[in-house]
Motif scaffolding. Structure first.
Motif, mmCIF file in Angstrom:
data_model
loop_
_atom_site.group_PDB
_atom_site.id
_atom_site.type_symbol
_atom_site.label_atom_id
_atom_site.label_comp_id
_atom_site.label_asym_id
_atom_site.label_seq_id
_atom_site.Cartn_x
_atom_site.Cartn_y
_atom_site.Cartn_z
ATOM 1 N N ARG A 84 8.984 6.772 -57.064
ATOM 2 C CA ARG A 84 8.264 5.966 -56.187
ATOM 3 C C ARG A 84 6.849 5.428 -56.633
ATOM 4 N N ASN A 85 6.168 6.685 -57.184
ATOM 5 C CA ASN A 85 4.767 6.268 -57.721
ATOM 6 C C ASN A 85 4.773 5.430 -58.930
ATOM 7 N N PHE A 86 5.710 5.731 -59.770
ATOM 8 C CA PHE A 86 6.123 4.913 -60.990
ATOM 9 C C PHE A 86 6.692 3.432 -60.452
ATOM 10 N N GLY A 87 7.425 3.191 -59.569
ATOM 11 C CA GLY A 87 7.565 1.902 -58.972
ATOM 12 C C GLY A 87 6.723 1.171 -58.516
ATOM 13 N N LYS A 88 5.614 1.982 -57.961
ATOM 14 C CA LYS A 88 4.293 1.187 -57.566
ATOM 15 C C LYS A 88 3.585 0.791 -58.594
ATOM 16 N N LEU A 89 3.441 1.306 -59.497
ATOM 17 C CA LEU A 89 2.828 0.953 -60.786
ATOM 18 C C LEU A 89 3.489 -0.360 -61.335
ATOM 19 N N ILE A 90 4.569 -0.209 -61.506
ATOM 20 C CA ILE A 90 5.415 -1.363 -61.906
ATOM 21 C C ILE A 90 5.001 -2.466 -61.011
ATOM 22 N N GLU A 91 5.175 -2.373 -59.805
ATOM 23 C CA GLU A 91 4.777 -3.437 -58.746
ATOM 24 C C GLU A 91 3.493 -4.081 -58.672
ATOM 25 N N ASN A 92 2.559 -3.208 -58.944
ATOM 26 C CA ASN A 92 1.275 -3.726 -59.099
ATOM 27 C C ASN A 92 0.729 -4.383 -60.337
ATOM 28 N N SER A 93 1.654 -4.413 -61.349
ATOM 29 C CA SER A 93 1.337 -4.791 -62.740
ATOM 30 C C SER A 93 1.528 -6.377 -62.836
ATOM 31 N N ASP A 94 0.855 -6.753 -63.842
ATOM 32 C CA ASP A 94 0.807 -8.185 -64.225
ATOM 33 C C ASP A 94 1.714 -8.205 -65.310
ATOM 34 N N ASP A 95 2.292 -7.459 -65.931
ATOM 35 C CA ASP A 95 3.448 -7.353 -67.101
ATOM 36 C C ASP A 95 4.796 -7.125 -66.617
ATOM 37 N N PHE A 96 5.141 -6.067 -65.593
ATOM 38 C CA PHE A 96 6.250 -5.574 -65.374
ATOM 39 C C PHE A 96 6.744 -6.084 -63.863
ATOM 40 N N LYS A 97 7.977 -5.915 -63.629
ATOM 41 C CA LYS A 97 8.391 -6.300 -62.056
ATOM 42 C C LYS A 97 9.673 -5.156 -62.087
ATOM 43 N N LEU A 98 9.879 -4.888 -60.684
ATOM 44 C CA LEU A 98 11.027 -4.316 -60.318
ATOM 45 C C LEU A 98 12.317 -5.083 -60.102
ATOM 46 N N LEU A 99 13.493 -4.731 -60.621
ATOM 47 C CA LEU A 99 14.628 -5.603 -60.486
ATOM 48 C C LEU A 99 15.124 -4.997 -59.103
ATOM 49 N N ALA A 100 14.957 -4.008 -58.584
ATOM 50 C CA ALA A 100 15.566 -3.581 -57.339
ATOM 51 C C ALA A 100 14.519 -2.440 -56.664
ATOM 52 N N PRO A 101 14.752 -2.472 -55.567
ATOM 53 C CA PRO A 101 13.820 -1.444 -54.650
ATOM 54 C C PRO A 101 14.021 -0.013 -55.229
ATOM 55 N N VAL A 102 13.010 0.799 -55.248
ATOM 56 C CA VAL A 102 13.140 2.270 -55.503
ATOM 57 C C VAL A 102 13.803 3.066 -54.392
ATOM 58 N N ARG A 103 15.166 3.044 -54.552
ATOM 59 C CA ARG A 103 15.775 3.813 -53.394
ATOM 60 C C ARG A 103 15.812 5.368 -53.448
ATOM 61 N N LEU A 104 15.833 5.861 -54.534
ATOM 62 C CA LEU A 104 15.808 7.515 -54.815
ATOM 63 C C LEU A 104 14.849 7.458 -55.953
ATOM 64 N N ASN A 105 15.630 8.135 -57.066
ATOM 65 C CA ASN A 105 14.880 8.701 -58.240
ATOM 66 C C ASN A 105 15.023 7.685 -59.558
ATOM 67 N N THR A 106 15.420 6.515 -59.286
ATOM 68 C CA THR A 106 15.645 5.854 -60.460
ATOM 69 C C THR A 106 14.940 4.343 -60.464
ATOM 70 N N VAL A 107 14.324 4.054 -61.326
ATOM 71 C CA VAL A 107 13.481 2.760 -61.340
ATOM 72 C C VAL A 107 13.969 1.754 -62.373
ATOM 73 N N CYS A 108 14.417 0.656 -61.737
ATOM 74 C CA CYS A 108 14.816 -0.621 -62.557
ATOM 75 C C CYS A 108 14.189 -1.420 -62.535
ATOM 76 N N PHE A 109 13.562 -1.768 -63.798
ATOM 77 C CA PHE A 109 12.511 -2.681 -63.911
ATOM 78 C C PHE A 109 12.757 -3.808 -65.101
ATOM 79 N N THR A 110 12.080 -4.603 -65.406
ATOM 80 C CA THR A 110 12.030 -5.523 -66.585
ATOM 81 C C THR A 110 10.561 -6.203 -66.760
#
Length: 469
Positions: A378-404
């Motif tokens: 979740r903390n990694f997901g927040k870093l992704i969300e707040n980034s100008d270069d990356f974005k989440l492809l789906a919510p972080v529901r448990l222990n996997t982060v899917c991004f692009t």
């Protein structure tokens, strides 16, 4: 006795000492071990030796040729696939599995009775996952063979529902499989079982950002089958986004219709270890079979998974797997033998690493591992969300982060970015595709991973994306 065998036997203590020393050095530096290697370093093959070299000399050869290219896949920043890191206790159990070299089959008799360790470990697993003792379980090599085992019994059940013994007669008509987002191992199992992946009837998902079964569409497809028995493969955590099917609603459908309910909970099932996340698997105990993979979130060495099949289907399980020269008389459990309940006749004592680890760390230890990994994701997901270069492809529901990459016009360099990221040797992630977008998947399942690792990973990502601008 051949000279090298004789010398190795006499010097076994010395050999184990030097292997222990090398293993300890590796583990103590695992966090610094590269997570990927340059393929140019792979050595050329050598010829089979005529007389051999003896173990100590072979270790030197291994260290020169292969040791440098062994990646830190058990390390804290290896986030590819869903790879757990072996706990110290599980390594102890794994070493002893090799030393004792048992073939666990029967729980009684004058031969090997190490199956009693397996029976006890399955009981521990059921308690850890808060499942009832109405499941009969055993250890296999991984989620693929666990899915295979469960679906093989499901196949026999479906045949009996149609008045046939598929184990003896084979498949003579199509078998309907309903599912939404099955893992590739389930699809492979259907192929191995002769059912075929074309037998799958795809159920819609709950929405464009979901991978879970749409219950409304599921029931409509069931009604369309007109009371024909079928097999439902549901997800206890999809591999891309750890989405869970609604087990409570599926339970209701099971009360109305005739089907075999299988849950692939390879790693998501461990949500049951945490009071915060166990709601995700609410009512999964009503399934007919469940797959759980131990070398993922249980953090034991490869190869380790369990199948769980309701004990009420024990006769169907024996009909599916028994040796032709070992027919049962009476209750299969009265003269229990694992070789008649699963695919393999010869097996390692795979349960021992899990037994050691569960005994060593208990419920609270695994609760910590699960909750810590989820917090890191979740903390990694927040870093992704707040980034100008990356974005989440789906919510972080448990222990996997899917991004692009955030810029949709840069989809063509997602693969290049990941290649450069993995080439640093500081982190390893795997590519994926989600909602027709190229993505990257980071799975947090290792007990060693810390916030420091997460920050190092994110900093490395930023360095790479800056180079690509």
């Amino acid at each position: 006795m051949e000279e090298h065998l004789k010398n190795d036997s006499v010097n076994i203590s010395h050999l184990l000492d030097i292997i222990k020393k090398q293993g300890t050095e590796y583990l103590n530096t695992l966090a610094d071990r590269p997570t990927s290697i340059n393929n140019a370093l792979i050595p050329e093959s050598v010829d089979l030796p005529e007389y051999g070299y003896g173990t100590e000399e072979v270790l030197k050869i291994f260290n020169k040729r292969f040791e440098p290219i062994m990646v830190g896949s058990a390390g804290p920043r290896y986030l590819g696939f869903v790879t757990g890191g072996a706990t110290p206790a599980s390594m102890a159990g794994d070493w002893l599995s090799t030393i004792y070299d048992q073939n666990p089959q029967s729980t009684k008799g004058q031969g090997d009775i190490s199956a009693n360790v397996e029976i006890e470990t399955i009981r521990f697993m059921l308690e850890l996952l808060e499942l009832p003792d109405s499941f009969l379980g055993g250890f296999v090599t991984g989620a693929t063979i666990s899915n295979f085992t469960c679906l093989a019994v499901a196949r026999q059940w479906l045949g009996k529902a149609k008045g046939r013994d598929i184990a003896k007669e084979g498949i003579s008509e199509p078998i309907k499989i309903l599912t939404a987002t099955p893992h590739s191992s389930s699809i492979k199992s259907l192929s191995l079982l002769g059912i075929g992946s074309n037998s799958i009837i795809r159920i819609k998902t709950e929405g464009s950002d979901r991978e879970s079964i749409c219950i409304k569409d599921l029931e409509e497809q069931i009604i369309h089958l007109n009371n024909e028995p079928f097999i439902l493969i549901s997800s206890g955590g999809t591999v891309n986004t750890v989405d869970f099917d609604d087990f409570t609603e599926i339970r209701k459908l099971k009360g109305k219709y005739n089907f075999w309910w299988h849950i692939d909970a390879a790693f998501g099932g461990f949500a049951a270890c945490s009071d915060h996340y166990k709601h995700l698997v609410k009512d999964w105990e009503y399934a007919d079979s469940i797959t759980v993979d131990c070398h993922k979130w249980l953090n034991v060495p490869y190869e380790s998974a369990v199948f769980l099949v309701k004990e009420e289907y024990k006769v169907l399980q024996v009909e599916t797997f028994q040796n032709s020269n070992a027919p049962y008389l009476g209750d299969p459990l009265e003269n229990f033998g694992y070789l008649n309940f699963l695919p393999e006749n010869s097996r390692r004592l795979k349960a021992l690493p899990a037994w050691f680890s569960i005994m060593a760390y208990g419920k609270k230890g695994y609760q910590y591992i699960v909750e810590n990994n989820v917090a890191l994701a979740r903390n990694f997901g927040k870093l992704i969300e707040n980034s100008d270069d990356f974005k989440l492809l789906a919510p972080v529901r448990l222990n996997t982060v899917c991004f692009t990459l955030r810029d949709d016009e840069k989809q063509d360099i997602v693969g290049k970015f990941l290649e450069m990221l993995n080439a640093t040797g500081k982190v390893f992630m795997t590519p994926t595709v989600y909602n027709q977008q190229k993505g990257i998947r980071a799975a947090f399942v290792n007990w060693k991973t810390t916030e420091t690792d997460v920050q190092l990973i994110f900093d490395t990502m930023n360095d790479i994306i800056t180079k690509l601008k």
